[in-house]
Write an enzyme that holds these catalytic residues in place. Sequence first.
Site, PDB file in Angstrom:
ATOM      1  N   SER A 168       0.784  -1.239   0.000  1.00 28.34           N
ATOM      2  CA  SER A 168       0.000   0.000   0.000  1.00 28.34           C
ATOM      3  C   SER A 168       0.815   1.287   0.000  1.00 28.34           C
ATOM      4  O   SER A 168       0.224   2.374  -0.022  1.00 28.34           O
ATOM      5  CB  SER A 168      -0.898   0.019   1.250  1.00 28.34           C
ATOM      6  OG  SER A 168      -0.105  -0.032   2.432  1.00 28.34           O
ATOM      7  N   SER A 169       2.143   1.219   0.022  1.00 20.93           N
ATOM      8  CA  SER A 169       2.922   2.426   0.308  1.00 20.93           C
ATOM      9  C   SER A 169       3.641   3.039  -0.881  1.00 20.93           C
ATOM     10  O   SER A 169       4.254   4.090  -0.748  1.00 20.93           O
ATOM     11  CB  SER A 169       3.952   2.120   1.399  1.00 20.93           C
ATOM     12  OG  SER A 169       4.841   1.096   0.962  1.00 20.93           O
ATOM     13  N   GLY A 173       3.975   3.333  -5.529  1.00 26.32           N
ATOM     14  CA  GLY A 173       3.509   3.034  -6.873  1.00 26.32           C
ATOM     15  C   GLY A 173       2.006   2.898  -6.975  1.00 26.32           C
ATOM     16  O   GLY A 173       1.233   3.680  -6.416  1.00 26.32           O
ATOM     17  N   ASP A 188       6.077  -8.215   6.856  1.00 24.30           N
ATOM     18  CA  ASP A 188       6.314  -9.101   5.720  1.00 24.30           C
ATOM     19  C   ASP A 188       4.998  -9.711   5.249  1.00 24.30           C
ATOM     20  O   ASP A 188       4.458 -10.618   5.892  1.00 24.30           O
ATOM     21  CB  ASP A 188       7.304 -10.197   6.125  1.00 24.30           C
ATOM     22  CG  ASP A 188       7.595 -11.178   4.999  1.00 24.30           C
ATOM     23  OD1 ASP A 188       7.201 -10.916   3.845  1.00 24.30           O
ATOM     24  OD2 ASP A 188       8.218 -12.216   5.278  1.00 24.30           O
ATOM     25  N   ALA A 193       5.746  -5.843  -5.156  1.00 21.75           N
ATOM     26  CA  ALA A 193       7.007  -5.992  -5.893  1.00 21.75           C
ATOM     27  C   ALA A 193       8.099  -6.164  -4.851  1.00 21.75           C
ATOM     28  O   ALA A 193       8.268  -5.301  -3.990  1.00 21.75           O
ATOM     29  CB  ALA A 193       7.266  -4.768  -6.761  1.00 21.75           C
ATOM     30  N   TYR A 213       1.364  -5.404 -15.344  1.00 18.11           N
ATOM     31  CA  TYR A 213       1.792  -4.534 -16.433  1.00 18.11           C
ATOM     32  C   TYR A 213       2.211  -5.392 -17.614  1.00 18.11           C
ATOM     33  O   TYR A 213       2.747  -6.492 -17.435  1.00 18.11           O
ATOM     34  CB  TYR A 213       2.970  -3.663 -15.963  1.00 18.11           C
ATOM     35  CG  TYR A 213       3.499  -2.681 -16.996  1.00 18.11           C
ATOM     36  CD1 TYR A 213       2.699  -1.630 -17.441  1.00 18.11           C
ATOM     37  CD2 TYR A 213       4.779  -2.812 -17.514  1.00 18.11           C
ATOM     38  CE1 TYR A 213       3.172  -0.725 -18.386  1.00 18.11           C
ATOM     39  CE2 TYR A 213       5.268  -1.900 -18.451  1.00 18.11           C
ATOM     40  CZ  TYR A 213       4.457  -0.861 -18.890  1.00 18.11           C
ATOM     41  OH  TYR A 213       4.930   0.028 -19.823  1.00 18.11           O
ATOM     42  N   TYR A 257      11.123  -7.368 -20.089  1.00 17.93           N
ATOM     43  CA  TYR A 257       9.999  -7.351 -19.172  1.00 17.93           C
ATOM     44  C   TYR A 257       9.010  -8.486 -19.462  1.00 17.93           C
ATOM     45  O   TYR A 257       9.065  -9.540 -18.834  1.00 17.93           O
ATOM     46  CB  TYR A 257       9.296  -5.988 -19.184  1.00 17.93           C
ATOM     47  CG  TYR A 257       8.369  -5.829 -18.013  1.00 17.93           C
ATOM     48  CD1 TYR A 257       8.857  -5.376 -16.788  1.00 17.93           C
ATOM     49  CD2 TYR A 257       7.030  -6.198 -18.090  1.00 17.93           C
ATOM     50  CE1 TYR A 257       8.021  -5.261 -15.683  1.00 17.93           C
ATOM     51  CE2 TYR A 257       6.187  -6.089 -16.992  1.00 17.93           C
ATOM     52  CZ  TYR A 257       6.683  -5.636 -15.790  1.00 17.93           C
ATOM     53  OH  TYR A 257       5.865  -5.542 -14.692  1.00 17.93           O
ATOM     54  N   LYS A 300       4.503 -12.593 -14.224  1.00 12.76           N
ATOM     55  CA  LYS A 300       3.227 -11.939 -14.521  1.00 12.76           C
ATOM     56  C   LYS A 300       2.252 -12.925 -15.160  1.00 12.76           C
ATOM     57  O   LYS A 300       1.041 -12.882 -14.898  1.00 12.76           O
ATOM     58  CB  LYS A 300       3.452 -10.739 -15.431  1.00 12.76           C
ATOM     59  CG  LYS A 300       4.284  -9.620 -14.804  1.00 12.76           C
ATOM     60  CD  LYS A 300       3.625  -9.042 -13.580  1.00 12.76           C
ATOM     61  CE  LYS A 300       4.399  -7.854 -13.019  1.00 12.76           C
ATOM     62  NZ  LYS A 300       3.771  -7.282 -11.798  1.00 12.76           N
TER      63      LYS A 300
END
Length: 405
Positions: free
Chosen positions: A53-54, A56, A118, A148, A236, A246, A255
């Site tokens: 939540s912190s 990006g 964690d 991430a 993404y 990527y 992903k």
Amino acid sequence: MSERVVAPRHRGFLYVDAHPAGCRRVVEDMWQAVPAAAPAPEAERPVALIIGSSAGYGLAATVAGLRRAGIRGVAVCFEKEPTGRRTGTAGWYRTAATAELARQAGQAGQEMVFLNGDAFGDDLKERVATLIEERFGGRLHHLVYSVAAPRRTDPDTGATYSSVLKPVGGPHRTKTLLFEDGDVPVVREVEAAAAQGDDVEQTVNVMGGADWERWIAHLAGRGLLAEGFATVALTYIGSPLTAALYRQGTIGAAKAHLEATAGILHERLEKLVGGRAFTSVNGAAVTQSSTAIPGIALYTGLLRGVLGEGLVPPAAQLSALWDDLTGAAPLPVDGEGRVRLDTWELEEEVQAAVTRRWELATTESIAELADVDWFLGEVRRLYGFAVPGIDYDRPVETAVPWPGA
């Protein structure tokens, strides 16, 4: 008191310290950019869990959820506290600012609990489950997964996995954007070594869907999922220009696993509580994670050069996603069941324009082709620097407490 002048010391795109006042202003600006929904009685506000939540898109999900959807519940992240020698991490200060804005607005106040720990561990999962049971009526309506991380320890086996950023099948050379002497843009070609051994497996075990699935299983096992529960993992795809490192690389394998997990979870949740699970494909943004990927900085700067203000910020994308989650304005999905919030980025004419600029990009031409000032400013703002209205020569309190501490 722990006041001092905080200077922007950094190595490349990684800053050693963060500026508390700058981080707070960044969150305040994001908050104001989100259209506010009409106030609703507490009993009607959805209970949500935001994991990651912190920073990006996870930060955008938290701010947009509070401001746009009036959520209450739990937000989880992993940040370092201030010490005598170092400031806290930028995410520490952004979390404090988010909690304060929610309290001042009277939308969530003490009903949004922020936990630092964690997210991969079962201890934190159990703590969150108990909070939902004891403080939020035992019913969770939404879970947003935006994680991430460089490594993950499997709670069952104790094995620790490390993610790597490598192409699959062979080495790959790409252009990348660097800044020398602080703010001089330089275009260089770099080579990334190919994945070897169990690199793909390691990365999938960290960045794939295993932990997302474990969260859902844990909460379902406690009987905490509300009827119609919805969960989304943020992902993404990006441009063909960055695909080798990527989407077609080790991270891309993770992903793909995340998206496959969405299908598995959707079937389970549909039977269990009439719920759903899906992934949301977000558009390009300058984040602490993305700046570590060779080529992404150059691509994002060129994309901004093509689109200008047409580049859609994370807060706007996540506001639309919350409208979908709450049923206010359902979003269309692609053939694989993914919500696509990146269509503005991948339009054919946009990608063609970015590709032309990519081919022409050199150190001598980059200032004309990319919005390098914007990109560098966005990187600095990730850590609370280069924020308009902040006096960086003035001492600032760095010992900011964790919300609710």
